[in-house]
Design a protein around this motif. Structure first.
Motif, PDB file in Angstrom:
ATOM      1  N   ALA A  20      84.148   9.550  33.921  1.00 41.60           N
ATOM      2  CA  ALA A  20      84.376  10.776  34.689  1.00 41.60           C
ATOM      3  C   ALA A  20      83.115  11.634  34.658  1.00 41.60           C
ATOM      4  O   ALA A  20      82.295  11.535  33.738  1.00 41.60           O
ATOM      5  CB  ALA A  20      85.555  11.553  34.105  1.00 41.60           C
ATOM      6  N   GLY A  21      82.959  12.469  35.692  1.00 41.00           N
ATOM      7  CA  GLY A  21      81.845  13.406  35.700  1.00 41.00           C
ATOM      8  C   GLY A  21      80.538  12.771  36.131  1.00 41.00           C
ATOM      9  O   GLY A  21      80.502  11.730  36.779  1.00 41.00           O
ATOM     10  N   ALA A  22      79.447  13.418  35.729  1.00 40.23           N
ATOM     11  CA  ALA A  22      78.112  12.985  36.150  1.00 40.23           C
ATOM     12  C   ALA A  22      77.759  11.631  35.550  1.00 40.23           C
ATOM     13  O   ALA A  22      78.204  11.280  34.458  1.00 40.23           O
ATOM     14  CB  ALA A  22      77.077  14.034  35.739  1.00 40.23           C
ATOM     15  N   SER A  46      75.624   8.731  33.768  1.00 42.56           N
ATOM     16  CA  SER A  46      74.715   8.675  32.629  1.00 42.56           C
ATOM     17  C   SER A  46      73.895   7.390  32.721  1.00 42.56           C
ATOM     18  O   SER A  46      74.044   6.619  33.661  1.00 42.56           O
ATOM     19  CB  SER A  46      75.506   8.714  31.317  1.00 42.56           C
ATOM     20  OG  SER A  46      76.420   7.643  31.259  1.00 42.56           O
ATOM     21  N   THR A 100      75.906   4.197  33.215  1.00 39.84           N
ATOM     22  CA  THR A 100      76.973   4.210  34.209  1.00 39.84           C
ATOM     23  C   THR A 100      76.626   3.305  35.389  1.00 39.84           C
ATOM     24  O   THR A 100      75.487   3.266  35.853  1.00 39.84           O
ATOM     25  CB  THR A 100      77.219   5.642  34.725  1.00 39.84           C
ATOM     26  OG1 THR A 100      77.586   6.474  33.641  1.00 39.84           O
ATOM     27  CG2 THR A 100      78.343   5.647  35.760  1.00 39.84           C
ATOM     28  N   THR A 138      78.240   1.909  39.355  1.00 38.43           N
ATOM     29  CA  THR A 138      79.150   2.325  40.420  1.00 38.43           C
ATOM     30  C   THR A 138      79.532   1.130  41.284  1.00 38.43           C
ATOM     31  O   THR A 138      78.805   0.138  41.386  1.00 38.43           O
ATOM     32  CB  THR A 138      78.515   3.412  41.320  1.00 38.43           C
ATOM     33  OG1 THR A 138      77.334   2.877  41.928  1.00 38.43           O
ATOM     34  CG2 THR A 138      78.184   4.656  40.510  1.00 38.43           C
ATOM     35  N   HIS A 193      90.764   9.594  38.017  1.00 38.70           N
ATOM     36  CA  HIS A 193      89.397   9.291  38.444  1.00 38.70           C
ATOM     37  C   HIS A 193      89.277   9.204  39.968  1.00 38.70           C
ATOM     38  O   HIS A 193      88.263   8.720  40.489  1.00 38.70           O
ATOM     39  CB  HIS A 193      88.933   7.977  37.806  1.00 38.70           C
ATOM     40  CG  HIS A 193      88.645   8.099  36.343  1.00 38.70           C
ATOM     41  ND1 HIS A 193      89.636   8.026  35.378  1.00 38.70           N
ATOM     42  CD2 HIS A 193      87.482   8.310  35.672  1.00 38.70           C
ATOM     43  CE1 HIS A 193      89.096   8.169  34.181  1.00 38.70           C
ATOM     44  NE2 HIS A 193      87.797   8.339  34.327  1.00 38.70           N
ATOM     45  N   ARG A 211      83.228   4.832  39.079  1.00 40.15           N
ATOM     46  CA  ARG A 211      82.180   4.963  38.063  1.00 40.15           C
ATOM     47  C   ARG A 211      82.699   4.342  36.768  1.00 40.15           C
ATOM     48  O   ARG A 211      83.793   4.684  36.318  1.00 40.15           O
ATOM     49  CB  ARG A 211      81.810   6.432  37.856  1.00 40.15           C
ATOM     50  CG  ARG A 211      81.082   7.052  39.029  1.00 40.15           C
ATOM     51  CD  ARG A 211      80.695   8.509  38.756  1.00 40.15           C
ATOM     52  NE  ARG A 211      79.858   9.041  39.807  1.00 40.15           N
ATOM     53  CZ  ARG A 211      80.325   9.544  40.959  1.00 40.15           C
ATOM     54  NH1 ARG A 211      81.644   9.563  41.164  1.00 40.15           N
ATOM     55  NH2 ARG A 211      79.508   9.999  41.885  1.00 40.15           N
TER      56      ARG A 211
END
Length: 353
Positions: A284-286, A288, A291, A293, A330, A340
Motif C-alpha cells: 500500500a502507499g508509495a 519503495s 516494489t 507493479t 488495495h 503493487r
C-alpha cells in the motif's frame, strides 16, 4: 525397522522402461504418498509392491522380507482400489471377512476380527446390509476395513478417494489420516491429487517419467522444492528469472534488487526463482525500492481467498492469493487497476530446471 524397501527397481514393458531404478525406504508405521502425473510410474510401483507386476531388476522388501519372488497372495499386503471392488452379493460383514475365509481361519476368530475392523471404521451398524445400500463414503470405509482385517504388513491405497465428491473427499481425508495413525500400519498412497497427498502423508515422493524426482515432508516439498517441475506440480507458482549480478544479490527483470545472502549459484548467471501466490505481499502507499507493479486482469473470489491475476510489463503473468478484505483495501476492484506488490526474499526459491 523399515516397513518397505525398494532398491534399484526397474520395470520394462516391451522396449519401454516404466520404472527407471526406483529407490524407496519407508519406515514402519509411516504413511507415504506417491504423487505424480498420469503415466509417471506410480501405479506400476504400487503393483510391484503388491506383486501384480514383477520387477526385472531390483529388490522389494516388505517388513524386512525379500518378496521379489513371492506371489501376491503370500505377501500379506492390504489393497484398497478407487472403485472399492466390493462383492455386491455379499453383506458388509461377509465382504470384510472374505480375506480371512480365504485364509481358512476359525469362524469365531473371523467374526471377532470382522467386528473389530468394522468398529475401527465406525460401521458396526451396517454389518448385515449390502454394498448397494451404502453411501460412497461408507463403501470406501468398508474397503478399508476389508484391507485392515487381515492385519497386513503394508497397506496400499490406489487413488482411494478419487470416486468421492469434493466435500466427502475432504471429510474422508481426515478420517483416513486418523485411521492410519490408529492402526500404525505402513501405508503407501498413490494419487495424482496434490492436496490429497499433502493432507494424508507423512512424506511425499514426487514421480516423473519413471523415477522419483524429490521426496520429503509435505511442508518441505511445498515450501522449499528444489526443482521447477516439483514446484509447478505441487500447487500454483510464480516463476521469475533473475540475474545474480553480485554475491547475495538477485536482480529481477524490472531492475528490482533483492538481497539473499544464502544464494549459492555462480555470480553472473541467471537463476530461475519460484514463489507461491500466498507468499507475494500486496503493498500500500508509495512505491519503495523493492516494489513491483502489474496491471490487474481479474480477481477471482473463492470463498476463503481471492486470486488476484495480473500482468507484468514484460507480458508475464503474476498471481497473488489474498483475502477479499485485502483486495478491496488495495483498490483491486476493476480491470486495469495497478497492483503493487513485493517478493519477500526469504520466500523466493532458487530452482533447478
Amino acid at each position: 525397522m523399515a516397513g518397505l524397501e525398494l532398491e534399484a527397481v526397474r520395470v520394462w514393458i516391451g522396449n519401454h522402461e516404466i520404472l527407471k531404478g526406483v529407490d524407496l525406504n519407508v519406515a514402519k508405521g509411516e504413511c507415504l504418498a506417491l504423487l505424480g502425473p498420469s503415466g509417471c510410474g506410480k501405479t506400476t510401483t504400487l503393483r510391484v509392491i503388491a506383486g501384480f507386476t514383477k520387477a526385472q531388476q531390483g529388490q522389494v522388501r516388505v517388513a524386512g522380507r525379500n518378496v521379489a519372488d513371492t506371489p501376491p497372495n503370500k505377501r500379506n499386503v492390504g489393497l484398497v482400489f478407487q472403485d472399492y471392488a466390493l462383492f455386491p452379493h455379499m453383506t458388509i460383514a461377509e465382504n470384510v471377512g472374505y480375506g480371512l475365509r480365504m485364509r481358512r481361519l476359525p469362524k469365531a476368530e473371523i467374526a471377532s476380527r470382522v467386528s473389530e475392523a468394522l468398529a475401527m471404521v465406525q460401521l458396526e451398524h451396517v454389518a448385515e446390509r449390502f454394498p448397494a445400500n451404502l453411501s460412497g463414503g461408507q463403501r470406501q470405509r468398508v474397503a478399508l476395513a476389508r484391507a485392515l482385517v487381515i492385519k497386513p504388513d503394508i497397506l496400499l491405497l490406489d487413488e482411494p478417494l478419487g470416486a468421492l465428491d469434493r466435500k466427502l473427499r475432504d471429510q474422508m481425508q481426515v478420517e483416513l489420516k486418523q485411521l492410519q495413525r490408529r492402526s500404525g500400519i505402513t501405508t503407501i498412497i498413490v494419487t495424482h491429487d496434490q492436496e490429497e497427498a499433502l493432507s494424508l502423508a507423512d512424506r511425499v515422493a514426487v514421480m516423473f517419467n519413471g523415477a522419483i524426482r524429490e521426496i520429503g515432508t509435505p511442508e518441505v516439498l511445498y515450501e522449499t522444492p528444489r526443482s521447477r517441475a516439483v514446484m509447478d506440480f505441487l500447487g500454483t507458482s510464480n516463476i521469475v528469472l533473475a540475474n545474480l549480478a553480485t554475491p547475495g544479490i538477485m536482480v529481477l527483470p524490472n531492475g528490482v534488487q533483492l538481497a539473499r545472502p544464502q544464494v549459492l549459484a555462480n555470480t553472473g548467471t541467471t537463476a530461475t526463482l519460484g514463489i507461491r501466490p500466498e507468499h507475494v505481499q500486496l503493498v500500500a502507499g508509495a512505491a519503495s525500492a523493492d516494489t513491483m507493479t502489474a496491471d490487474l486482469i481479474e480477481c477471482v473470489y473463492k470463498g476463503g481467498l481471492v486470486e488476484v491475476h495480473g500482468r507484468l510489463a514484460d507480458g508475464s503473468a503474476i498471481q497473488i492469493n489474498t483475502t477479499a478484505a485485502q483486495a478491496a483495501a488495495h483498490g483491486l476492484s476493476s480491470q486495469g487497476a495497478t497492483i503493487r506488490f513485493r517478493f519477500p526474499p526469504e520466500r523466493l526459491q532458487i530452482l533447478a530446471e
